[in-house]
Design a protein around this motif. Structure first.
Motif, PDB file in Angstrom:
ATOM      1  N   ASP A 146      32.972  44.030  28.135  1.00 54.43           N
ATOM      2  CA  ASP A 146      32.648  42.683  29.002  1.00 54.43           C
ATOM      3  C   ASP A 146      33.763  42.099  29.794  1.00 54.43           C
ATOM      4  O   ASP A 146      33.098  41.472  30.616  1.00 54.43           O
ATOM      5  N   ASN A 147      34.778  42.402  29.492  1.00 51.95           N
ATOM      6  CA  ASN A 147      36.037  41.989  29.976  1.00 51.95           C
ATOM      7  C   ASN A 147      36.076  42.489  31.725  1.00 51.95           C
ATOM      8  O   ASN A 147      36.502  41.951  32.444  1.00 51.95           O
ATOM      9  N   PHE A 148      35.116  43.825  31.737  1.00 51.95           N
ATOM     10  CA  PHE A 148      35.460  44.502  32.910  1.00 51.95           C
ATOM     11  C   PHE A 148      34.077  44.438  33.778  1.00 51.95           C
ATOM     12  O   PHE A 148      34.236  45.351  34.934  1.00 51.95           O
ATOM     13  N   LYS A 149      32.892  43.939  33.451  1.00 48.57           N
ATOM     14  CA  LYS A 149      32.022  43.649  33.933  1.00 48.57           C
ATOM     15  C   LYS A 149      32.108  42.771  35.406  1.00 48.57           C
ATOM     16  O   LYS A 149      32.526  41.820  35.029  1.00 48.57           O
ATOM     17  N   SER A 150      31.200  42.836  36.558  1.00 49.51           N
ATOM     18  CA  SER A 150      31.548  41.950  37.563  1.00 49.51           C
ATOM     19  C   SER A 150      30.705  40.784  37.171  1.00 49.51           C
ATOM     20  O   SER A 150      30.795  39.731  37.942  1.00 49.51           O
ATOM     21  N   THR A 151      29.677  40.459  36.241  1.00 54.97           N
ATOM     22  CA  THR A 151      28.996  39.507  35.987  1.00 54.97           C
ATOM     23  C   THR A 151      29.578  38.418  34.650  1.00 54.97           C
ATOM     24  O   THR A 151      28.909  37.572  33.968  1.00 54.97           O
ATOM     25  N   ASN A 152      30.653  38.862  33.949  1.00 53.92           N
ATOM     26  CA  ASN A 152      31.124  38.121  32.882  1.00 53.92           C
ATOM     27  C   ASN A 152      32.716  37.746  33.373  1.00 53.92           C
ATOM     28  O   ASN A 152      33.549  38.133  32.188  1.00 53.92           O
ATOM     29  N   GLU A 153      33.080  37.161  34.578  1.00 59.55           N
ATOM     30  CA  GLU A 153      34.506  36.899  34.779  1.00 59.55           C
ATOM     31  C   GLU A 153      34.758  35.427  34.550  1.00 59.55           C
ATOM     32  O   GLU A 153      35.618  35.000  33.567  1.00 59.55           O
ATOM     33  N   GLU A 154      34.352  34.505  35.232  1.00 59.35           N
ATOM     34  CA  GLU A 154      34.693  33.185  35.142  1.00 59.35           C
ATOM     35  C   GLU A 154      34.307  32.626  33.789  1.00 59.35           C
ATOM     36  O   GLU A 154      34.937  31.515  33.433  1.00 59.35           O
ATOM     37  N   ASN A 155      33.291  33.013  33.302  1.00 59.46           N
ATOM     38  CA  ASN A 155      32.809  32.700  32.057  1.00 59.46           C
ATOM     39  C   ASN A 155      33.468  33.588  30.767  1.00 59.46           C
ATOM     40  O   ASN A 155      32.872  33.180  29.585  1.00 59.46           O
ATOM     41  N   SER A 156      34.318  34.098  31.021  1.00 62.44           N
ATOM     42  CA  SER A 156      34.787  35.114  29.822  1.00 62.44           C
ATOM     43  C   SER A 156      35.614  34.161  28.983  1.00 62.44           C
ATOM     44  O   SER A 156      36.413  33.339  29.460  1.00 62.44           O
ATOM     45  N   VAL A 157      35.386  34.410  27.802  1.00 58.93           N
ATOM     46  CA  VAL A 157      36.451  33.582  26.605  1.00 58.93           C
ATOM     47  C   VAL A 157      37.652  34.519  26.316  1.00 58.93           C
ATOM     48  O   VAL A 157      38.567  33.814  25.728  1.00 58.93           O
ATOM     49  N   GLU A 158      37.978  35.619  26.987  1.00 59.43           N
ATOM     50  CA  GLU A 158      38.889  36.455  26.691  1.00 59.43           C
ATOM     51  C   GLU A 158      39.918  36.532  27.558  1.00 59.43           C
ATOM     52  O   GLU A 158      41.169  36.806  27.447  1.00 59.43           O
ATOM     53  N   LEU A 159      39.601  36.487  28.907  1.00 57.35           N
ATOM     54  CA  LEU A 159      40.200  36.702  29.879  1.00 57.35           C
ATOM     55  C   LEU A 159      41.485  35.334  30.184  1.00 57.35           C
ATOM     56  O   LEU A 159      41.116  34.265  30.189  1.00 57.35           O
ATOM     57  N   ILE A 160      42.774  35.970  30.255  1.00 53.28           N
ATOM     58  CA  ILE A 160      43.761  34.924  30.191  1.00 53.28           C
ATOM     59  C   ILE A 160      44.228  34.902  31.575  1.00 53.28           C
ATOM     60  O   ILE A 160      44.506  33.902  32.346  1.00 53.28           O
ATOM     61  N   ALA A 161      44.429  35.924  32.381  1.00 53.65           N
ATOM     62  CA  ALA A 161      44.647  35.842  33.790  1.00 53.65           C
ATOM     63  C   ALA A 161      44.096  37.073  34.447  1.00 53.65           C
ATOM     64  O   ALA A 161      44.058  38.378  33.856  1.00 53.65           O
ATOM     65  N   SER A 162      43.571  37.121  35.650  1.00 55.07           N
ATOM     66  CA  SER A 162      42.842  38.230  36.315  1.00 55.07           C
ATOM     67  C   SER A 162      42.759  37.726  37.827  1.00 55.07           C
ATOM     68  O   SER A 162      43.229  36.760  38.250  1.00 55.07           O
ATOM     69  N   PHE A 163      42.307  38.685  38.713  1.00 56.72           N
ATOM     70  CA  PHE A 163      42.097  38.606  40.098  1.00 56.72           C
ATOM     71  C   PHE A 163      40.816  38.433  40.494  1.00 56.72           C
ATOM     72  O   PHE A 163      40.037  39.656  40.398  1.00 56.72           O
ATOM     73  N   SER A 164      40.261  37.502  41.221  1.00 56.95           N
ATOM     74  CA  SER A 164      38.943  37.369  41.679  1.00 56.95           C
ATOM     75  C   SER A 164      38.715  38.290  42.695  1.00 56.95           C
ATOM     76  O   SER A 164      39.286  38.363  43.746  1.00 56.95           O
ATOM     77  N   ILE A 165      37.627  39.048  42.830  1.00 54.29           N
ATOM     78  CA  ILE A 165      37.248  40.167  43.703  1.00 54.29           C
ATOM     79  C   ILE A 165      36.183  39.824  44.519  1.00 54.29           C
ATOM     80  O   ILE A 165      34.952  39.855  43.690  1.00 54.29           O
ATOM     81  N   ASP A 166      36.006  39.724  45.672  1.00 54.76           N
ATOM     82  CA  ASP A 166      34.460  39.907  46.401  1.00 54.76           C
ATOM     83  C   ASP A 166      34.708  40.631  47.849  1.00 54.76           C
ATOM     84  O   ASP A 166      34.785  40.040  48.830  1.00 54.76           O
ATOM     85  N   PRO A 167      34.448  41.901  47.602  1.00 54.17           N
ATOM     86  CA  PRO A 167      34.612  42.474  48.932  1.00 54.17           C
ATOM     87  C   PRO A 167      33.349  42.247  49.937  1.00 54.17           C
ATOM     88  O   PRO A 167      33.883  42.404  51.319  1.00 54.17           O
ATOM     89  N   THR A 168      32.360  41.438  49.692  1.00 55.52           N
ATOM     90  CA  THR A 168      31.583  41.247  50.820  1.00 55.52           C
ATOM     91  C   THR A 168      32.135  40.016  51.491  1.00 55.52           C
ATOM     92  O   THR A 168      31.561  39.601  52.414  1.00 55.52           O
ATOM     93  N   GLN A 169      33.036  39.282  51.096  1.00 56.31           N
ATOM     94  CA  GLN A 169      33.732  38.287  51.769  1.00 56.31           C
ATOM     95  C   GLN A 169      35.056  38.588  52.385  1.00 56.31           C
ATOM     96  O   GLN A 169      36.149  37.708  52.340  1.00 56.31           O
ATOM     97  N   ASN A 170      35.268  39.722  52.435  1.00 54.49           N
ATOM     98  CA  ASN A 170      36.803  40.460  52.417  1.00 54.49           C
ATOM     99  C   ASN A 170      37.813  39.989  51.556  1.00 54.49           C
ATOM    100  O   ASN A 170      39.040  39.879  52.002  1.00 54.49           O
ATOM    101  N   ALA A 171      37.406  39.505  50.438  1.00 60.70           N
ATOM    102  CA  ALA A 171      38.519  38.934  49.431  1.00 60.70           C
ATOM    103  C   ALA A 171      38.705  40.092  48.372  1.00 60.70           C
ATOM    104  O   ALA A 171      38.252  39.921  47.076  1.00 60.70           O
ATOM    105  N   GLY A 172      39.310  41.015  48.761  1.00 62.72           N
ATOM    106  CA  GLY A 172      39.740  42.172  47.618  1.00 62.72           C
ATOM    107  C   GLY A 172      38.719  43.027  47.543  1.00 62.72           C
ATOM    108  O   GLY A 172      37.518  43.036  47.998  1.00 62.72           O
ATOM    109  N   ASN A 173      39.272  43.998  46.588  1.00 64.32           N
ATOM    110  CA  ASN A 173      38.240  45.143  46.364  1.00 64.32           C
ATOM    111  C   ASN A 173      38.448  45.806  45.023  1.00 64.32           C
ATOM    112  O   ASN A 173      39.752  45.582  44.695  1.00 64.32           O
ATOM    113  N   ASN A 174      37.499  46.490  44.401  1.00 61.50           N
ATOM    114  CA  ASN A 174      37.964  47.283  43.399  1.00 61.50           C
ATOM    115  C   ASN A 174      37.247  48.599  43.599  1.00 61.50           C
ATOM    116  O   ASN A 174      36.207  48.775  43.727  1.00 61.50           O
ATOM    117  N   GLN A 175      38.385  49.415  43.446  1.00 59.74           N
ATOM    118  CA  GLN A 175      37.960  50.818  43.890  1.00 59.74           C
ATOM    119  C   GLN A 175      38.254  51.750  42.804  1.00 59.74           C
ATOM    120  O   GLN A 175      38.191  53.169  43.027  1.00 59.74           O
TER     121      GLN A 175
END
Length: 510
Positions: free
Chosen positions: A262-291
């Motif tokens: 669940d920590n690594f799904k694209s649908t459970n990010e800003e609502n995660s109870v486990e993530l302490i630090a992460s990087f927001s990714i949105d390739p549709t807005q040229n805002a990073g990518n996950n390859q």
């Protein structure tokens, strides 16, 4: 939902143009934006700080800083293919612990991290020069923490490095190498100072504030630093590591997700109870990518996961990583090995000629067959949105499971008089993934549990060095004892040519 990056992407782009090409240590760094006219509001300032986040994301992405944390361990390899693809002698040298100062991958990692530090310096100077700086204390602290995080990874990889805190570097007075202990003290002081002006996770709206650093994100970084302090400085800091973990635990703001994936799904990010630090990714807005899916999966994975591209079949793992898991351990589901099927688990996954894909261990480091090398799908493509070959899964930097295991290890190493506390912390992580609870606990148990839980999260090299197995262990393509000096990478020769004040690390050709 990518609230943070979508809101700031345009201003980030403008600011990035002003900084591009100005972040190497042997160049002067000038931002063309004037703090007198720019940072009038927090949003304007934040649009610059987000650029530092994106630069730091290389430590969690497929970029070289992340790879340098995984190369040379028993869980990561990129074999050359019989087709001629992927062969890279620099990679093979790191995998076999024979790295030299001319290694191009090591140099790329150095450039990436010091570019992040350079961007942070430029942003920090602009923030501190702003007439609105009294209202920007939190953002100034945030930027100091981002810079300190970059230095943490650079210190971990190269040990003795220069410390630069200005955006303008005098070409006649280039920075000199500083001892690892001094770098450690600098990072610690910067992080402790930043914590004072950062909000706690308990004081913000986690959905709208995500994924920015809170106090807890930096306390977690310090916990990791203190856990490795004996390696970095010669002096253990076990109790300090426990104290930082307790600061996070005592907020009662974090918990383990029901399933580790669940920590690594694209649908459970800003609502995660486990993530302490992460990087927001949105390739549709040229805002990073996950390859990760592009670089990892086999070509038949395109049909299995309905991907808009053909995966490149590069990143792989060893049997040593696979064999750590019990059969019923849910984390084992993150690894693809053996005969492959479609998601229904019944229909064979085949090549165009009808042959079923059967993934076997890497047999040849230089000329591997297409089906050699087990695959890790930590950032699941299921549910992800793609822009070309870029997925939108956010990149994980730190999560609550790490805090539990840091505390467990530090207590054991510090001679905890109540071993049940450490045992309970480890079993909490194990039970989440349906692993059999341990009845007793050794340091070897903790090392193995960290390897299971944090597969491909950029911890393994650091962990193996701390436990000593990086030097004494043997695994695929690494049959011999490793010299102690290889606990840090060489300073790249190209960097020393540009800056003669950089000393080479001991053991490497001078």
């Amino acid at each position: 939902m990518k609230i943070y990056n979508r809101k700031l992407i345009f201003t980030l782009f403008v600011f990035a143009l002003c900084l591009s090409g100005c972040t190497n240590l042997d160049e002067e760094a000038f931002g063309s934006l004037s703090p007198d006219t720019y940072y009038n509001t927090e949003e304007e300032a934040l649009s610059s700080v987000v650029g530092v986040y994106q630069a730091l994301s290389s430590v969690s992405s497929i970029d070289r800083p992340w790879r340098l944390q995984e190369y040379g361990t028993d869980e990561f390899v990129i074999p050359g293919r019989a087709s001629g693809g992927w062969f890279d002698q620099d990679v093979i040298d790191i995998v076999t612990h024979t790295t030299t100062p001319v290694n191009a991958d090591v140099n790329r990692g150095w450039n990436s991290l010091f570019q992040e530090i350079g961007i942070a310096n430029a942003v920090l100077e602009s923030l501190q020069a702003s007439p609105n700086r009294e209202n920007l204390k939190s953002l100034i602290a945030e930027t100091r923490a981002l810079r300190a995080y970059g230095y943490f990874f650079a210190m971990d990889l190269w040990g003795n490095i220069p410390i630069v805190t200005v955006a303008r570097i005098d070409p006649n007075n280039l920075p000199a190498t500083r001892p690892r202990t001094e770098v450690f003290e600098f990072i610690e002081s910067e992080m402790l100072a930043a914590i004072q002006d950062l909000p706690s996770v308990t004081e913000v709206n986690r959905t709208s504030y995500y994924p920015r650093f809170t106090k807890e994100a930096i306390q977690g970084a310090l916990a990791s630093m203190y856990l490795n302090a004996e390696v970095y400085t010669g002096t253990p800091r076990w109790s300090d590591a426990v104290a930082m973990c307790n600061n996070i635990i005592n907020t009662n703001a974090y918990d383990l997700e029901a399933d580790v994936v669940d920590n690594f799904k694209s649908t459970n990010e800003e609502n995660s109870v486990e993530l302490i630090a992460s990087f927001s990714i949105d390739p549709t807005q040229n805002a990073g990518n996950n390859q990760f899916i592009l670089y990892t999966n086999h070509s038949p994975g395109k049909a299995k996961y309905n991907l808009p591209f053909t995966p490149a079949n590069g990143f792989s793992t060893f049997p040593e990583a696979l064999n750590r898991y019990e059969n019923q351990d849910n984390r084992l589901l993150l690894i693809e090995y053996g005969p492959q099927y479609y998601l229904d688990g019944v229909t064979p996954l085949t090549y165009p000629d009808g042959t079923q894909l059967d993934i076997i261990p890497v047999q040849d480091l230089v000329s591997a067959a297409d089906n050699e090398g087990y695959k890790v799908l930590k950032y699941t493509p299921i549910g992800a949105a793609f822009s070309g070959f870029n997925a939108d899964n956010d990149l994980v930097l730190m999560r609550y499971a790490e805090i539990l295991l840091i505390k467990a290890e530090a207590l054991v190493r510090d001679g905890n008089i109540t071993p049940s506390v450490s045992l309970g912390l480890v079993n909490e992580v194990r039970e989440r993934s349906n692993a059999t609870p341990l009845g007793s606990l050794t340091l070897k148990d903790i090392e193995d549990e960290r390897a299971r839980e944090f597969l491909w999260e950029g911890h393994r090299r650091r962990d193996m060095i701390r436990f000593g197995t990086y030097f004494t262990g043997t695994w695929s393509f690494k049959p011999n004892t490793t010299e102690a000096f290889r606990g840090i990478y060489p300073i790249p020769n190209i960097q020393r040519s540009a800056n003669p004040n950089l000393d080479q690390n001991p053991g490497y050709p001078q």
